[in-house]
Write a protein that holds these residues in place. Sequence first.
Motif, short mmCIF file in Angstrom:
data_model
loop_
_atom_site.label_atom_id
_atom_site.label_comp_id
_atom_site.label_asym_id
_atom_site.label_seq_id
_atom_site.Cartn_x
_atom_site.Cartn_y
_atom_site.Cartn_z
N CYS A 21 0.90 -1.22 0.03
CA CYS A 21 0.14 0.01 0.00
C CYS A 21 0.96 1.26 -0.01
O CYS A 21 1.52 1.29 1.00
N CYS A 40 -7.40 5.64 1.50
CA CYS A 40 -7.27 4.68 0.03
C CYS A 40 -7.39 5.58 -1.10
O CYS A 40 -8.16 6.05 -1.33
N CYS A 43 -5.52 2.20 -5.69
CA CYS A 43 -4.89 2.01 -6.49
C CYS A 43 -5.07 0.36 -7.21
O CYS A 43 -4.65 0.09 -8.07
N CYS A 46 -3.30 -3.58 -3.43
CA CYS A 46 -3.35 -4.59 -2.26
C CYS A 46 -4.16 -5.77 -2.66
O CYS A 46 -4.30 -6.83 -2.55
FE1 SF4 Z 1 -3.49 0.95 -0.31
FE2 SF4 Z 1 -5.19 -0.83 -1.31
FE3 SF4 Z 1 -6.07 1.53 -1.18
FE4 SF4 Z 1 -4.15 1.09 -2.85
S1 SF4 Z 1 -6.11 0.19 -3.12
S2 SF4 Z 1 -4.26 3.00 -1.59
S3 SF4 Z 1 -3.07 -0.36 -1.75
S4 SF4 Z 1 -5.50 -0.11 0.42
#
Ligand code: SF4
Length: 78
Positions: A21, A40, A43, A46
Amino acid sequence: MAFVITSPCISEKAADCVDVCPVDCIELSEDQYFIDPSLCIDCGACESACPVEAIYHEDELLEEDQIFFEKAKKYFGA
Ligand code: SF4
């Protein structure tokens, strides 16, 4: 918009998501990891890192998994 960690995390807690992350918004609660929906950036890093496929975009959550979004919001006080 945010990603949400669901039930497979409860028995696994692999933490691979935490390592990938970019905004450090995943925290370990008593029984599973949660994503802070206010931090969040959507992206998806994760989601692909999770070895038990516990992570879904909030728009793709099954009805029975909505509770995990509510739990995450409650955990982070949203
Ligand atoms: Fe973090 Fe997942 Fe959000 Fe990306 S999608 S910012 S990796 S929690």
